[in-house]
Design an enzyme around this catalytic site. Structure first.
Site, PDB file in Angstrom:
ATOM      1  N   THR A  28       0.848  -1.195   0.000  1.00 28.76           N
ATOM      2  CA  THR A  28       0.000   0.000   0.000  1.00 28.76           C
ATOM      3  C   THR A  28       0.881   1.242   0.000  1.00 28.76           C
ATOM      4  OG1 THR A  28      -1.796  -1.127   1.127  1.00 28.76           O
ATOM      5  CG2 THR A  28      -1.720   1.263   1.374  1.00 28.76           C
ATOM      6  N   GLY A  29       0.397   2.302  -0.650  1.00 28.81           N
ATOM      7  CA  GLY A  29       1.132   3.564  -0.668  1.00 28.81           C
ATOM      8  C   GLY A  29       1.530   3.934  -2.085  1.00 28.81           C
ATOM      9  N   ASP A  83       6.303  -4.103  -1.081  1.00 28.23           N
ATOM     10  CA  ASP A  83       5.650  -3.026  -0.328  1.00 28.23           C
ATOM     11  C   ASP A  83       6.623  -1.870  -0.115  1.00 28.23           C
ATOM     12  OD1 ASP A  83       3.733  -1.666   1.114  1.00 28.23           O
ATOM     13  OD2 ASP A  83       3.378  -3.277   2.553  1.00 28.23           O
ATOM     14  N   ALA A  85       7.932   1.617   2.343  1.00 26.14           N
ATOM     15  CA  ALA A  85       8.298   1.821   3.752  1.00 26.14           C
ATOM     16  C   ALA A  85       8.466   3.317   3.983  1.00 26.14           C
ATOM     17  CB  ALA A  85       9.583   1.090   4.093  1.00 26.14           C
ATOM     18  N   ASP A  86       8.362   3.701   5.243  1.00 26.15           N
ATOM     19  CA  ASP A  86       8.584   5.110   5.602  1.00 26.15           C
ATOM     20  C   ASP A  86      10.036   5.356   5.982  1.00 26.15           C
ATOM     21  OD1 ASP A  86       5.803   5.658   5.279  1.00 26.15           O
ATOM     22  OD2 ASP A  86       5.509   4.514   7.116  1.00 26.15           O
ATOM     23  N   GLU A 105      -0.409  -5.265   6.140  1.00 23.26           N
ATOM     24  CA  GLU A 105       0.905  -5.375   5.479  1.00 23.26           C
ATOM     25  C   GLU A 105       1.800  -6.369   6.202  1.00 23.26           C
ATOM     26  OE1 GLU A 105       1.245  -0.907   3.529  1.00 23.26           O
ATOM     27  OE2 GLU A 105       1.966  -1.223   5.567  1.00 23.26           O
ATOM     28  N   LYS A 123      13.845   7.448   1.904  1.00 29.48           N
ATOM     29  CA  LYS A 123      13.442   6.502   2.958  1.00 29.48           C
ATOM     30  C   LYS A 123      14.629   5.798   3.601  1.00 29.48           C
ATOM     31  CE  LYS A 123       9.190   7.335   1.785  1.00 29.48           C
ATOM     32  NZ  LYS A 123       8.352   6.310   1.197  1.00 29.48           N
TER      33      LYS A 123
HETATM   34  C1  5RP Z   1       1.331   2.101   4.236  1.00 32.83           C
HETATM   35  C2  5RP Z   1       2.813   1.969   4.207  1.00 32.83           C
HETATM   36  C3  5RP Z   1       3.505   2.500   3.011  1.00 32.83           C
HETATM   37  O1  5RP Z   1       4.110   1.425   2.345  1.00 32.83           O
HETATM   38  C4  5RP Z   1       4.520   3.515   3.450  1.00 32.83           C
HETATM   39  O2  5RP Z   1       3.854   4.528   4.184  1.00 32.83           O
HETATM   40  C5  5RP Z   1       5.249   4.119   2.265  1.00 32.83           C
HETATM   41  O3  5RP Z   1       4.344   4.849   1.497  1.00 32.83           O
HETATM   42  P1  5RP Z   1       4.820   5.686   0.216  1.00 32.83           P
HETATM   43  O4  5RP Z   1       5.341   4.684  -0.763  1.00 32.83           O
HETATM   44  O5  5RP Z   1       3.589   6.394  -0.248  1.00 32.83           O
HETATM   45  O6  5RP Z   1       5.889   6.645   0.698  1.00 32.83           O
HETATM   46  O7  5RP Z   1       3.437   1.446   5.103  1.00 32.83           O
HETATM   47  O8  5RP Z   1       0.793   1.628   5.437  1.00 32.83           O
END
Ligand code: 5RP
Length: 226
Positions: A28-29, A83, A85-86, A105, A123
């Site tokens: 997600t994201g 996926d 990550a932040d 997730e 990140k």
């Molecule tokens: C969602 C998440 C996302 O994968 C994370 O926030 C990264 O998002 P983005 O790719 O928009 O920076 O953990 O719950």
């Protein structure tokens, strides 16, 4: 290259590792969205895969892209999860959950034989901990969990505010927890998981096998030693 181009390049590299017949976990994201878009292109070009999504919005995107999706409730194991990550560091420790999907997730990541995190260079950190750590909480336990997490050293806010709180896909709340110092992340993960009412949190310490990070157009990869 801008961040979106870096996200796309990391996503495309990870989707390149999906093989015919795989069952894939879709994150997600915004970075995961590039992966779903690329996977859709590969499916339309003939790749045969099935997928599970970690959020309703990723599910919608996957379906619209023509990807065959399954209900995760019917799935015990997946082949590969991809996926975002932040924050992610060289030990493959990550903080996730800015999008509020960290509970699903983590379940999908745990189900996967392999998990790849995809990210742009913003990140990558020396050690995780500067980002707010999201904690998913049963609404019934909001105040109790807030106090317990504050006792662990965090400044805690309810995402969206008390009047109109953000709700996860499961209808729960998210506490955004700012720790002055994370300390031992494994000890913190255990302490959080032990609080009744905590349903999940955004510390990913053992789940990630590889990170594909693109910074200024340069794709680099970190693999967990086997
Ligand atoms: C969602 C998440 C996302 O994968 C994370 O926030 C990264 O998002 P983005 O790719 O928009 O920076 O953990 O719950």
């Amino acid at each position: 290259m801008n961040a979106d181009e870096d996200k796309r390049a990391a996503a495309n590299a990870a989707v390149g590792e999906i093989a015919d017949g795989m069952l894939v976990g879709l994150g997600t994201g915004s970075t995961a969205a590039f992966a779903i878009a690329r996977l859709g292109e590969r499916v339309r070009a003939g790749l045969r895969v099935r997928a599970v999504a970690t959020s309703l919005r990723s599910l919608e995107q996957a379906r619209a892209a023509g990807i065959d999706t399954l209900d995760f409730a019917d799935v015990a194991a997946t082949d590969l999860a991809i996926d975002g990550a932040d924050e992610i560091d060289a030990r493959l420790h990550a903080i996730k959950g800015a999008g509020g999907a960290m509970l699903r997730e983590k379940i999908v990541a745990e189900s996967a034989a392999r998990m790849i995190v995809i990210a742009d260079g913003s990140k990558r950190v020396a050690a995780i901990g500067a980002a707010k750590l999201p904690v998913e909480v049963l609404p019934f336990a909001r105040s109790f969990v807030t106090r317990r997490v504050a006792d662990l050293g965090a400044a805690v806010t309810v995402r969206g505010g008390a009047a109109a709180p953000f709700r996860t896909d499961q209808g729960n709340l998210v506490l955004d927890c700012r720790f002055a110092a994370l300390g031992d992340p494994f000890a913190l993960a255990e302490a959080l998981a032990a609080i009744p009412g905590v349903l999940g949190h955004g510390l990913f310490l053992r789940e990630i096998d590889s990170a594909i990070i693109c910074e200024q157009g340069q794709v680099t990869r970190i693999d967990r030693p086997v």
